[in-house]
Design an enzyme around this catalytic site. Structure first.
Site, mmCIF file in Angstrom:
data_model
loop_
_atom_site.group_PDB
_atom_site.id
_atom_site.type_symbol
_atom_site.label_atom_id
_atom_site.label_comp_id
_atom_site.label_asym_id
_atom_site.label_seq_id
_atom_site.Cartn_x
_atom_site.Cartn_y
_atom_site.Cartn_z
ATOM 1 N N HIS A 33 0.831 -1.209 0.000
ATOM 2 C CA HIS A 33 0.000 0.000 0.000
ATOM 3 C C HIS A 33 0.861 1.253 0.000
ATOM 4 C CE1 HIS A 33 1.021 -0.588 4.250
ATOM 5 N NE2 HIS A 33 0.794 0.702 4.419
ATOM 6 N N ASP B 233 0.435 4.955 1.880
ATOM 7 C CA ASP B 233 -0.353 5.355 3.041
ATOM 8 C C ASP B 233 -1.488 6.321 2.675
ATOM 9 O OD1 ASP B 233 1.123 3.819 4.847
ATOM 10 O OD2 ASP B 233 2.549 5.438 5.237
ATOM 11 N N HIS C 26 4.638 0.206 0.245
ATOM 12 C CA HIS C 26 5.389 -0.589 1.214
ATOM 13 C C HIS C 26 4.538 -1.716 1.754
ATOM 14 C CE1 HIS C 26 3.541 2.760 3.427
ATOM 15 N NE2 HIS C 26 3.459 1.948 4.471
ATOM 16 N N ARG D 49 4.522 6.033 13.866
ATOM 17 C CA ARG D 49 4.606 6.773 12.598
ATOM 18 C C ARG D 49 4.143 8.212 12.774
ATOM 19 N NH1 ARG D 49 0.693 4.896 7.971
ATOM 20 N NH2 ARG D 49 -0.384 6.879 8.282
HETATM 21 O O1 LIG Z 1 5.175 -1.636 10.535
HETATM 22 C C1 LIG Z 1 5.775 -1.275 9.523
HETATM 23 O O2 LIG Z 1 6.919 -1.624 9.248
HETATM 24 C C2 LIG Z 1 5.106 -0.361 8.533
HETATM 25 C C3 LIG Z 1 3.675 -0.150 8.875
HETATM 26 C C4 LIG Z 1 3.016 0.766 7.895
HETATM 27 O O3 LIG Z 1 2.465 0.369 6.917
HETATM 28 C C5 LIG Z 1 3.095 2.217 8.141
HETATM 29 O O4 LIG Z 1 3.676 2.629 9.147
HETATM 30 O O5 LIG Z 1 2.587 2.971 7.309
HETATM 31 FE FE LIG Z 2 1.805 2.024 5.710
#
Ligand SMILES: O=C(O)CCC(=O)C(=O)O
Ligand SMILES: [Fe+2]
Length: 303
Positions: A100, A102, A255, A270
């Site tokens: 995806h 974000d 990602h 995040r």
């Molecule tokens: O947990 C992760 O490594 C990435 C998770 C994710 O998709 C994000 O933080 O946008």
């Molecule tokens: Fe993500």
């Protein structure tokens, strides 16, 4: 390789570089920040090891690149930190184990996301990024011409969430939070990068339906286009250590967080930077269909 301010160590051939010699908790000069931004746009995801950032420091660093969003359009913020999305997977696996970009269901998807690691399992729990500019460049000319003309609806609604009988109660509860407000946006399938001018294949996990095609045609074409994103040549895989920070250009990447660590704990947080309204190659902008992103982007809130 080195710039005037730090060393740059590419991690894979087409995406990803480690930036060495920058303390993100320091009061960095505008010149260092603009060099970091340049490398972000160039490498699509940049990594910093051994950082001493706390949540406040992470938000302060993010603000150097633009306005910061609230944690998420539907998921509550980390207590005391409205800008922090807490991904405390605890002893349950990551939910982000799908390709995806974000928050593309809103009309202004993030410019970038900055992820800080707090707890990492001894093995497993890596994250993979894909370069969606390289994916576009890999398309054969005829497919590229087709993609150039397409627009698609992105949504956070999981049609199947309530209906699926095999979902655990926990997953159902999670999806309920995630889809508590439905957002839908029409985006170009090929967008132009606002800083580099590069063309980007802009699909990912929240894309639902290509406009003007049947569901079957749309699914088939999206699957075909997505196969160029996930080509191993267009990806980089990062083996986390506690103290790592990853910063991705959310306009030019997808990602995938790998869910392969069983019930071991993993905890990341995040912070997300507000992006602009995507523009297609014909100069037309994305359009919100459902949902109001002002709840997510502080400066859009009207009193
Ligand atoms: O947990 C992760 O490594 C990435 C998770 C994710 O998709 C994000 O933080 O946008
Ligand atoms: Fe993500």
């Amino acid at each position: 390789m080195s710039s005037q301010y730090f060393d740059i160590q590419p991690v894979a051939g087409r995406i990803g570089a480690e930036i060495v010699g920058v303390d993100l908790s320091a009061n960095l000069s505008d010149d260092v920040i603009s060099e970091i931004r340049k490398r972000l746009v160039q490498y699509k995801v940049i990594f910093f090891r051994n950082q001493q950032l706390d949540a406040n420091g992470q938000v302060a660093f993010a603000r150097r690149f633009g306005e910061v969003t609230t944690a998420h359009p539907t998921v509550p913020s980390f207590p005391g930190h409205p800008e922090v999305l807490d991904l405390n997977y605890g002893r349950t696996a990551t939910r982000a184990n799908n390709w995806h970009t974000d928050v593309t269901f809103v009309d202004r998807p993030p410019l970038g996301s900055i992820l800080r690691t707090l707890v990492i399992p001894p093995s497993g729990g890596d994250t993979i990024w894909a370069n969606t500019v390289a994916a576009y460049q890999d398309l054969p000319t005829h497919l590229r011409n087709l993609a150039d003309e397409l627009w698609a609806v992105h949504s956070n609604a999981y049609d199947y969430a309530e209906a699926a009988v095999d979902l655990s109660e926990e997953t159902k509860a999670y999806r309920k939070v995630f889809t508590s407000t439905v957002y839908e946006t029409l985006h170009p399938v090929v967008r132009v990068h606002p800083e580099s001018g590069e063309r980007i294949l802009f699909i990912g996990g929240f894309v639902r339906q290509i406009k003007g095609l049947s569901t079957t045609e749309s699914d088939d074409i999206l699957r075909l286009l997505q196969s160029y994103v996930t080509r191993p040549e267009n990806t980089v895989r990062w083996r986390w250590q506690v103290g790592d920070v990853a910063f991705w250009d959310n306009r030019a990447t997808q990602h995938y967080a790998i869910s392969d660590y069983g019930d071991q704990p993993r905890h990341v947080q995040r912070v997300t930077i507000v992006g602009d309204l995507p523009v297609g190659i014909d100069g037309k902008h994305s359009e919100a269909i459902k949902g109001d992103s002002s709840t997510y982007i502080p400066s859009l809130v009207t009193a």
